[in-house]
Design a protein around this motif. Structure first.
Motif, PDB file in Angstrom:
ATOM      1  N   LEU A  33       0.833  -1.210   0.000  1.00 56.30           N
ATOM      2  CA  LEU A  33       0.000   0.000   0.000  1.00 56.30           C
ATOM      3  C   LEU A  33       0.865   1.256   0.000  1.00 56.30           C
ATOM      4  O   LEU A  33       0.591   2.208  -0.723  1.00 56.30           O
ATOM      5  N   ARG A  34       1.925   1.265   0.801  1.00 52.91           N
ATOM      6  CA  ARG A  34       2.812   2.435   0.850  1.00 52.91           C
ATOM      7  C   ARG A  34       3.365   2.744  -0.542  1.00 52.91           C
ATOM      8  O   ARG A  34       3.381   3.895  -0.971  1.00 52.91           O
ATOM      9  N   LYS A  35       3.807   1.724  -1.256  1.00 47.98           N
ATOM     10  CA  LYS A  35       4.360   1.936  -2.605  1.00 47.98           C
ATOM     11  C   LYS A  35       3.296   2.528  -3.530  1.00 47.98           C
ATOM     12  O   LYS A  35       3.565   3.445  -4.300  1.00 47.98           O
ATOM     13  N   HIS A  36       2.064   2.001  -3.443  1.00 50.71           N
ATOM     14  CA  HIS A  36       0.957   2.522  -4.249  1.00 50.71           C
ATOM     15  C   HIS A  36       0.743   4.009  -3.966  1.00 50.71           C
ATOM     16  O   HIS A  36       0.628   4.816  -4.887  1.00 50.71           O
ATOM     17  N   ILE A  37       0.736   4.379  -2.683  1.00 50.14           N
ATOM     18  CA  ILE A  37       0.484   5.768  -2.322  1.00 50.14           C
ATOM     19  C   ILE A  37       1.672   6.653  -2.717  1.00 50.14           C
ATOM     20  O   ILE A  37       1.483   7.753  -3.228  1.00 50.14           O
ATOM     21  N   GLU A  38       2.892   6.161  -2.519  1.00 53.64           N
ATOM     22  CA  GLU A  38       4.075   6.935  -2.935  1.00 53.64           C
ATOM     23  C   GLU A  38       4.052   7.183  -4.443  1.00 53.64           C
ATOM     24  O   GLU A  38       4.437   8.257  -4.896  1.00 53.64           O
ATOM     25  N   THR A  39       3.596   6.210  -5.204  1.00 54.69           N
ATOM     26  CA  THR A  39       3.592   6.317  -6.658  1.00 54.69           C
ATOM     27  C   THR A  39       2.442   7.174  -7.177  1.00 54.69           C
ATOM     28  O   THR A  39       2.629   8.003  -8.058  1.00 54.69           O
ATOM     29  N   ARG A  40       1.246   6.987  -6.615  1.00 53.53           N
ATOM     30  CA  ARG A  40       0.055   7.620  -7.174  1.00 53.53           C
ATOM     31  C   ARG A  40      -0.454   8.821  -6.387  1.00 53.53           C
ATOM     32  O   ARG A  40      -1.146   9.676  -6.947  1.00 53.53           O
ATOM     33  N   HIS A  41      -0.208   8.862  -5.089  1.00 58.54           N
ATOM     34  CA  HIS A  41      -0.754   9.919  -4.226  1.00 58.54           C
ATOM     35  C   HIS A  41       0.330  10.387  -3.245  1.00 58.54           C
ATOM     36  O   HIS A  41       0.133  10.408  -2.034  1.00 58.54           O
ATOM     37  N   ASN A  42       1.478  10.773  -3.790  1.00 54.58           N
ATOM     38  CA  ASN A  42       2.667  11.059  -2.993  1.00 54.58           C
ATOM     39  C   ASN A  42       2.429  12.103  -1.902  1.00 54.58           C
ATOM     40  O   ASN A  42       3.032  12.054  -0.839  1.00 54.58           O
ATOM     41  N   ASN A  43       1.532  13.045  -2.136  1.00 60.13           N
ATOM     42  CA  ASN A  43       1.267  14.080  -1.145  1.00 60.13           C
ATOM     43  C   ASN A  43       0.529  13.532   0.086  1.00 60.13           C
ATOM     44  O   ASN A  43       0.354  14.247   1.068  1.00 60.13           O
ATOM     45  N   CYS A  44       0.129  12.262   0.055  1.00 58.12           N
ATOM     46  CA  CYS A  44      -0.638  11.667   1.159  1.00 58.12           C
ATOM     47  C   CYS A  44       0.127  10.634   1.961  1.00 58.12           C
ATOM     48  O   CYS A  44      -0.442   9.993   2.846  1.00 58.12           O
ATOM     49  N   VAL A  45       1.414  10.465   1.686  1.00 57.27           N
ATOM     50  CA  VAL A  45       2.203   9.423   2.361  1.00 57.27           C
ATOM     51  C   VAL A  45       2.125   9.554   3.880  1.00 57.27           C
ATOM     52  O   VAL A  45       2.000   8.549   4.590  1.00 57.27           O
ATOM     53  N   ASP A  46       2.157  10.774   4.401  1.00 58.06           N
ATOM     54  CA  ASP A  46       2.137  10.965   5.857  1.00 58.06           C
ATOM     55  C   ASP A  46       0.841  10.476   6.501  1.00 58.06           C
ATOM     56  O   ASP A  46       0.797  10.245   7.712  1.00 58.06           O
ATOM     57  N   TYR A  47      -0.206  10.317   5.706  1.00 55.85           N
ATOM     58  CA  TYR A  47      -1.495   9.892   6.258  1.00 55.85           C
ATOM     59  C   TYR A  47      -1.625   8.375   6.378  1.00 55.85           C
ATOM     60  O   TYR A  47      -2.596   7.889   6.960  1.00 55.85           O
ATOM     61  N   ILE A  48      -0.661   7.622   5.872  1.00 59.90           N
ATOM     62  CA  ILE A  48      -0.712   6.161   5.994  1.00 59.90           C
ATOM     63  C   ILE A  48      -0.810   5.764   7.469  1.00 59.90           C
ATOM     64  O   ILE A  48      -1.583   4.869   7.822  1.00 59.90           O
TER      65      ILE A  48
END
Length: 119
Positions: A33-48
């Motif tokens: 999931l982290r990789k998906h968010i880093e790739t597609r929604h990078n501005n939201c990584v801190d919300y994981i």
């Protein structure tokens, strides 16, 4: 399920608000999931790290008419954050499929259409 970790519990109140019938079981996230968010929604990584809080205390709950057996949870922070949770029917578990920011206008439109409901 060895690549998954538990992030919360699905509660029946979501089913009652949305008139759906998902199982009240644990919700998982994959290590990918982290990789998906880093790739597609990078501005939201801190919300994981906030996924358990979003699951436990959403501001809005909803369903996507194009995604049966799923639910959307929205939490208002500095940004409006939405997570999508899906049911894997073959293995009978719920998982966080995505996390992204959602604009205020989109939340208002979805509330007006009934797609989102206050929690």
């Amino acid at each position: 399920m060895d690549k998954l970790y538990k992030v919360g519990e699905y509660i029946n109140k979501y089913n009652q608000i949305l008139n759906i019938n998902l199982p009240c079981i644990s919700i998982y996230a994959s290590k990918g999931l982290r990789k998906h968010i880093e790739t597609r929604h990078n501005n939201c990584v801190d919300y994981i790290e906030k996924i358990p809080d979003i699951i436990k205390n959403p501001d809005f709950v909803g369903t996507n008419p194009k995604e049966p057996n799923s639910i959307e949870l929205v939490k208002i922070y500095d940004n409006n954050i939405q997570i999508g949770i899906k049911l894997d029917i073959s293995k009978n578990y719920l998982y966080v499929a995505t996390l992204f920011d959602i604009k205020e206008g989109k939340i208002k439109r979805r509330l007006n259409s009934g797609r989102l409901k206050p929690f």
